[in-house]
Scaffold this active site. Structure first.
Site, mmCIF file in Angstrom:
data_model
loop_
_atom_site.group_PDB
_atom_site.id
_atom_site.type_symbol
_atom_site.label_atom_id
_atom_site.label_comp_id
_atom_site.label_asym_id
_atom_site.label_seq_id
_atom_site.Cartn_x
_atom_site.Cartn_y
_atom_site.Cartn_z
ATOM 1 C CD GLU A 104 35.090 32.656 37.301
ATOM 2 O OE1 GLU A 104 34.143 31.955 36.875
ATOM 3 O OE2 GLU A 104 35.457 33.713 36.754
ATOM 4 C CE LYS A 160 39.611 36.312 40.466
ATOM 5 N NZ LYS A 160 38.473 35.623 39.771
ATOM 6 C CG ASP A 167 39.028 35.274 33.657
ATOM 7 O OD1 ASP A 167 38.542 36.264 34.235
ATOM 8 O OD2 ASP A 167 38.535 34.128 33.747
ATOM 9 C CB SER A 168 38.194 40.960 33.046
ATOM 10 O OG SER A 168 39.285 41.361 33.868
ATOM 11 C CG ASP A 176 41.051 35.634 37.223
ATOM 12 O OD1 ASP A 176 40.844 35.259 38.391
ATOM 13 O OD2 ASP A 176 40.395 36.536 36.676
ATOM 14 C CD GLU A 226 31.963 39.214 39.041
ATOM 15 O OE1 GLU A 226 31.686 39.860 38.002
ATOM 16 O OE2 GLU A 226 32.917 38.424 39.115
#
Length: 285
Positions: free
Chosen positions: A134, A132, A63-64, A102, A201
């Protein structure tokens, strides 16, 4: 034989090409714990995926892309539709790597059921192998819910960019004893819930080592430790596309400068009318 999609670079069109299925698998990645390091980079387009694929074990449609592709201030505004579109492009452009997408902010936090619907959509629309998400212990029930229903999950602990507003910035995590212990517990909870790997991270180096030693699945470090079971970087950071260089990034090229120079050379050729040349034109015959 099966049909996979490869990019025809002569026409820039994706065409079905019969080829044997040779992609790495989720179990193969999980089996790399304490073995050969896992190589992971982000990818957002078919062409970039095609270039990275021979060298990577995993490609992350991060999602960056919100910041890298769309110029957004953070990953928070990224939508499910954006992730699906870019995820499909990366799958089409790759052949070997496990493609992970993401889950964007707001697509999975509400409930395990909501997370399943979003993850199922991403996998159906893209052909990716995994998602993925978070979060730590609070997300463990969701990770378990997804994995028990056939959706492989990569966890993500430590600095979690989607929670930047709650964290108050992008600083390294785990500096206090309480935060160190919490992140370690988070990683163990995600591991026990069934994640097949965990991105670690932006944490202090001893914590990354403790997480790697304390979980059964491979850890993928970014600003973490060389002791992790693999590493990931945002590909544009790795290629030197941005002026800002975070501490955890090593530039393996200076592509921004090379692009700037090429564009300047092109502009000069247009302005002095040396381009297009005769070899670039179509004649009557």
């Amino acid at each position: 034989m099966s049909t996979t999609y490869t990019l025809d670079t002569a026409t820039s069109r994706a065409n079905p090409t019969p080829a044997p299925i040779r992609r790495l698998t989720v179990p193969a990645i999980r089996a790399r714990k304490k073995g050969e390091p896992v190589v992971m980079l982000t990818a957002y387009t078919a062409r970039m995926a095609q270039l990275l694929d021979p060298h990577c074990d995993m490609l992350l449609v991060g999602d960056s892309l919100g910041q890298v592709i769309y110029g957004l201030p953070s990953t928070v505004p990224v939508t499910l539709e954006m992730m699906a579109a870019h995820g499909a492009a990366v799958v089409r452009g790759s052949y070997r790597s496990v493609v992970v997408i993401d889950m964007p902010f707001g697509a999975y936090e509400e409930s395990p059921e909501a997370a399943f619907r979003a993850a199922a959509r991403l996998m159906k629309e893209t052909g990716a192998a995994a998602v993925k998400l978070e979060g730590g212990a609070v997300m463990a029930p969701t990770v378990r819910f997804l994995t028990e229903r056939g959706i492989p999950v990569v966890g993500h602990v430590g600095l979690t960019p989607q929670a930047v507003n709650a964290l108050g910035g992008y600083g390294a995590r785990g500096k206090s004893n309480a935060e160190y212990a919490k992140i370690l517990d988070d990683a163990r909870a995600i591991d026990e819930a069934g994640a097949f790997s965990i991105v670690v991270e932006g944490v202090v180096e001893p914590l990354a080592r403790a997480i790697t030693d304390g979980v059964s699945c491979p850890t993928i470090g970014i600003g973490a430790s060389a002791a992790c079971d693999g590493q990931v970087l945002v590909v544009d950071d790795m290629l030197g596309m941005f002026d800002r260089v975070p501490r955890f990034v090593k530039r393996f090229d200076e592509l921004a400068g090379r692009i700037d120079a090429a564009a300047a050379t092109y502009a000069a050729a247009v302005r002095d009318r040396s381009f297009p040349g005769e070899e670039n034109l179509y004649g009557l015959k």
